[in-house]
Design an enzyme around this catalytic site. Structure first.
Site, PDB file in Angstrom:
ATOM      1  N   ARG A 121      49.313  21.970  36.054  1.00  0.00           N
ATOM      2  CA  ARG A 121      49.812  23.328  35.818  1.00  0.00           C
ATOM      3  C   ARG A 121      48.984  24.112  34.800  1.00  0.00           C
ATOM      4  O   ARG A 121      49.449  25.073  34.212  1.00  0.00           O
ATOM      5  CB  ARG A 121      51.288  23.325  35.418  1.00  0.00           C
ATOM      6  CG  ARG A 121      52.212  22.730  36.481  1.00  0.00           C
ATOM      7  CD  ARG A 121      53.672  23.029  36.188  1.00  0.00           C
ATOM      8  NE  ARG A 121      54.523  22.485  37.231  1.00  0.00           N
ATOM      9  CZ  ARG A 121      55.119  21.311  37.182  1.00  0.00           C
ATOM     10  NH1 ARG A 121      54.937  20.526  36.124  1.00  0.00           N
ATOM     11  NH2 ARG A 121      55.885  20.895  38.165  1.00  0.00           N
ATOM     12  N   LYS A 143      38.973  35.499  36.881  1.00  0.00           N
ATOM     13  CA  LYS A 143      39.220  35.392  38.320  1.00  0.00           C
ATOM     14  C   LYS A 143      38.592  34.100  38.828  1.00  0.00           C
ATOM     15  O   LYS A 143      37.396  33.882  38.671  1.00  0.00           O
ATOM     16  CB  LYS A 143      38.632  36.582  39.071  1.00  0.00           C
ATOM     17  CG  LYS A 143      39.465  37.838  39.005  1.00  0.00           C
ATOM     18  CD  LYS A 143      38.895  38.879  39.934  1.00  0.00           C
ATOM     19  CE  LYS A 143      39.770  40.118  40.011  1.00  0.00           C
ATOM     20  NZ  LYS A 143      39.212  41.129  40.939  1.00  0.00           N
ATOM     21  N   GLU A 185      24.827  43.256  39.814  1.00  0.00           N
ATOM     22  CA  GLU A 185      26.058  43.328  39.032  1.00  0.00           C
ATOM     23  C   GLU A 185      25.826  43.996  37.674  1.00  0.00           C
ATOM     24  O   GLU A 185      26.755  44.525  37.073  1.00  0.00           O
ATOM     25  CB  GLU A 185      26.651  41.929  38.845  1.00  0.00           C
ATOM     26  CG  GLU A 185      27.145  41.272  40.124  1.00  0.00           C
ATOM     27  CD  GLU A 185      28.500  41.797  40.592  1.00  0.00           C
ATOM     28  OE1 GLU A 185      29.055  42.719  39.947  1.00  0.00           O
ATOM     29  OE2 GLU A 185      29.004  41.285  41.606  1.00  0.00           O
ATOM     30  N   LYS A 227      32.650  44.840  30.894  1.00  0.00           N
ATOM     31  CA  LYS A 227      33.681  44.085  31.611  1.00  0.00           C
ATOM     32  C   LYS A 227      34.823  43.705  30.679  1.00  0.00           C
ATOM     33  O   LYS A 227      35.991  43.744  31.076  1.00  0.00           O
ATOM     34  CB  LYS A 227      33.095  42.833  32.267  1.00  0.00           C
ATOM     35  CG  LYS A 227      34.150  42.105  33.100  1.00  0.00           C
ATOM     36  CD  LYS A 227      33.585  41.203  34.154  1.00  0.00           C
ATOM     37  CE  LYS A 227      34.690  40.725  35.090  1.00  0.00           C
ATOM     38  NZ  LYS A 227      34.195  39.768  36.105  1.00  0.00           N
ATOM     39  N   GLU A 237      44.663  43.147  37.329  1.00  0.00           N
ATOM     40  CA  GLU A 237      44.387  44.162  38.335  1.00  0.00           C
ATOM     41  C   GLU A 237      45.666  44.798  38.874  1.00  0.00           C
ATOM     42  O   GLU A 237      45.887  44.875  40.086  1.00  0.00           O
ATOM     43  CB  GLU A 237      43.562  43.557  39.475  1.00  0.00           C
ATOM     44  CG  GLU A 237      42.666  44.555  40.189  1.00  0.00           C
ATOM     45  CD  GLU A 237      41.682  43.893  41.132  1.00  0.00           C
ATOM     46  OE1 GLU A 237      41.997  43.801  42.342  1.00  0.00           O
ATOM     47  OE2 GLU A 237      40.632  43.454  40.660  1.00  0.00           O
ATOM     48  N   ARG A 242      40.954  47.688  36.607  1.00  0.00           N
ATOM     49  CA  ARG A 242      40.069  46.563  36.920  1.00  0.00           C
ATOM     50  C   ARG A 242      39.541  46.644  38.347  1.00  0.00           C
ATOM     51  O   ARG A 242      38.475  46.108  38.646  1.00  0.00           O
ATOM     52  CB  ARG A 242      40.787  45.234  36.676  1.00  0.00           C
ATOM     53  CG  ARG A 242      39.878  44.036  36.887  1.00  0.00           C
ATOM     54  CD  ARG A 242      40.424  42.747  36.315  1.00  0.00           C
ATOM     55  NE  ARG A 242      39.475  41.666  36.542  1.00  0.00           N
ATOM     56  CZ  ARG A 242      39.561  40.469  35.973  1.00  0.00           C
ATOM     57  NH1 ARG A 242      40.552  40.201  35.147  1.00  0.00           N
ATOM     58  NH2 ARG A 242      38.657  39.544  36.222  1.00  0.00           N
ATOM     59  N   ASN A 246      35.352  46.273  41.538  1.00  0.00           N
ATOM     60  CA  ASN A 246      35.099  45.889  42.924  1.00  0.00           C
ATOM     61  C   ASN A 246      34.170  46.871  43.636  1.00  0.00           C
ATOM     62  O   ASN A 246      34.011  46.795  44.862  1.00  0.00           O
ATOM     63  CB  ASN A 246      36.420  45.782  43.697  1.00  0.00           C
ATOM     64  CG  ASN A 246      37.256  44.611  43.231  1.00  0.00           C
ATOM     65  OD1 ASN A 246      36.748  43.522  43.005  1.00  0.00           O
ATOM     66  ND2 ASN A 246      38.548  44.840  43.058  1.00  0.00           N
ATOM     67  N   HIS A 249      32.108  45.797  46.599  1.00  0.00           N
ATOM     68  CA  HIS A 249      32.569  44.490  47.076  1.00  0.00           C
ATOM     69  C   HIS A 249      33.283  44.552  48.423  1.00  0.00           C
ATOM     70  O   HIS A 249      33.190  43.601  49.203  1.00  0.00           O
ATOM     71  CB  HIS A 249      33.481  43.840  46.034  1.00  0.00           C
ATOM     72  CG  HIS A 249      32.734  43.294  44.848  1.00  0.00           C
ATOM     73  ND1 HIS A 249      32.008  44.096  44.004  1.00  0.00           N
ATOM     74  CD2 HIS A 249      32.601  42.036  44.379  1.00  0.00           C
ATOM     75  CE1 HIS A 249      31.463  43.338  43.055  1.00  0.00           C
ATOM     76  NE2 HIS A 249      31.800  42.092  43.262  1.00  0.00           N
ATOM     77  N   HIS A 253      31.663  42.216  50.942  1.00  0.00           N
ATOM     78  CA  HIS A 253      32.331  41.027  51.472  1.00  0.00           C
ATOM     79  C   HIS A 253      32.316  41.025  53.000  1.00  0.00           C
ATOM     80  O   HIS A 253      32.231  39.960  53.632  1.00  0.00           O
ATOM     81  CB  HIS A 253      33.772  40.951  50.966  1.00  0.00           C
ATOM     82  CG  HIS A 253      33.881  40.475  49.551  1.00  0.00           C
ATOM     83  ND1 HIS A 253      35.061  40.495  48.848  1.00  0.00           N
ATOM     84  CD2 HIS A 253      32.960  39.966  48.699  1.00  0.00           C
ATOM     85  CE1 HIS A 253      34.853  40.026  47.628  1.00  0.00           C
ATOM     86  NE2 HIS A 253      33.593  39.694  47.524  1.00  0.00           N
ATOM     87  N   HIS A 267      25.553  36.792  47.372  1.00  0.00           N
ATOM     88  CA  HIS A 267      26.654  37.663  46.974  1.00  0.00           C
ATOM     89  C   HIS A 267      26.152  38.930  46.278  1.00  0.00           C
ATOM     90  O   HIS A 267      26.579  40.043  46.597  1.00  0.00           O
ATOM     91  CB  HIS A 267      27.616  36.908  46.048  1.00  0.00           C
ATOM     92  CG  HIS A 267      28.712  37.775  45.497  1.00  0.00           C
ATOM     93  ND1 HIS A 267      29.713  38.308  46.295  1.00  0.00           N
ATOM     94  CD2 HIS A 267      28.961  38.221  44.234  1.00  0.00           C
ATOM     95  CE1 HIS A 267      30.525  39.039  45.550  1.00  0.00           C
ATOM     96  NE2 HIS A 267      30.086  38.999  44.305  1.00  0.00           N
TER      97      HIS A 267
END
Length: 369
Positions: A121, A143, A185, A227, A237, A242, A246, A249, A253, A267
């Site tokens: 956990r 993330k 980036e 960031k 987010e 935030r 993206n 992205h 993606h 990427h």
């Protein structure tokens, strides 16, 4: 060396940026080592290039390292590898109070962070990113995720690292292509919210990709600062702030999915193409001028990155690419938000985009040039 604090509600962590930090990891990470051995995750390439340095640094503090070695590439972000890693961590007696070390690029950080999030956990982890993309983006912000057949990063958790050590010396072993992918980036932070930094990138991008020490450390530090500010405002987010990270992205993606999440399109290269598409689509909707869209394109092209999706040679239609977007994890109530531009340094979330128009736009881009 720079130290950037990522401030979160009731907690936070430091990101160290500088040349040679890995050699001092035993001291810098001392508060997160409880035993005489630590578990560390790397891919085969990062272990070969930097594993010995981490072992030496921790060994100087009397700490040994047990290694889990993954294969390089997006294939490591899978259910199967996650299961093997979690079983391995349990076999090695990792406890909730322990910290796992992640040495490598974004794939290693994502895989390790997600394993740490679910193991008992939640246990801690230390990020030691060894690619430019990971240093300026994926190692900061918490993330973590793996990929599934339906798409990229669809299963994961928000799980912040306890410490990030961004040693710019590790970038010396990166292929030029990986440096270019990471630079996408970097320039993203200028395009989405900092026109002065974008102008700096226009003037100094070649120095960054050539690994000139002063420019490289400045670029990484400025990117992490940007960031950190955004993550502090919107960790999970939920407010839309935030989501600006993206930029590029959603388009990117879809391109990654169409090319099979493979080395055919890294990427960062996908994000670079995605930002070009976002700028052009913003111009199509009259949010920005065509001159601004061309400026974004030129800045990305000057770093040696592709700016035309037709060059990928994909056997698909704009409708096919738009269909990939419907699996995006940002889908909400049947609507996909797009990060578009009102100007360079002024990104915003547009929730009214018509997917049919996106498909038509992408079909035009596939046929261009």
């Amino acid at each position: 060396m720079a130290v950037i604090r990522v401030e979160l509600a009731g907690r936070g962590y430091d990101v160290h940026v500088g040349h040679g930090l890995l050699d001092n990891a035993g001291y810098l990470a001392r508060d997160f080592i409880r035993k005489d051995r630590v578990a560390a995750v790397a891919d085969r390439n990062s272990h070969a290039a930097h594993g010995g340095r981490l072992e030496a640094a921790l060994g100087a503090s009397g700490v040994g390292v047990d290694w889990f070695i993954a294969e390089p590439g997006e294939g490591a972000k899978s259910w199967g590898v996650l299961e093997k890693l979690v079983d391995w961590l349990l076999e090695h007696g990792v406890e909730r109070g322990d910290h796992i070390f992640a040495l490598g690029g974004g794939v290693v950080g994502d895989l390790t962070g997600f394993a740490a999030a679910v193991l008992k956990r939640g246990c801690g982890f230390v990020q030691i990113p060894t690619t430019l993309l990971a240093q300026v983006d994926s190692s900061v912000g918490g993330k973590t995720a793996i990929n599934t057949r339906a798409g990229k990063n669809l299963v994961g958790a928000f799980h912040q690292p306890a410490l990030v050590l961004a040693d710019t010396a590790t970038l010396g072993t990166l292929p030029a292509r990986e440096m270019g992918a990471g630079y996408a980036e970097v320039i993203k932070y200028g395009i989405l919210g900092d026109p002065d930094f974008f102008a700096w990138c226009e003037a100094n991008g070649a120095k960054v990709t050539a690994r000139e020490a002063e420019a490289l450390e400045y670029a990484v530090t400025r990117s992490v600062e940007a960031k950190a500010r955004i993550v502090a405002q919107d960790e999970r987010e939920t407010t839309g702030t935030r989501a600006l990270l993206n930029l590029g992205h959603t388009f990117g993606h879809a391109l990654e999915a169409e090319t099979g999440f493979s080395d055919r399109l890294l990427h960062g290269e996908a994000v670079a193409l995605g930002m070009v598409l976002a700028a052009r689509y913003s111009a199509r909707l009259d949010y920005i001028s065509l001159d601004d869209a061309n400026r974004v394109t030129q800045a990305i092209a000057s770093a040696g990155l592709r700016t035309e999706i037709a060059a990928l040679g994909m056997d698909c239609t704009g409708r096919d690419l738009a269909a990939h977007m419907l699996h995006d994890k940002k889908m909400d109530a049947g609507t996909l938000p797009f990060i578009l531009l009102r100007g360079i340094g002024e990104a915003f979330v547009d929730r009214q985009v018509a997917m049919e128009d996106v498909a038509a736009f992408l079909s035009e881009q596939l046929q261009a040039h």
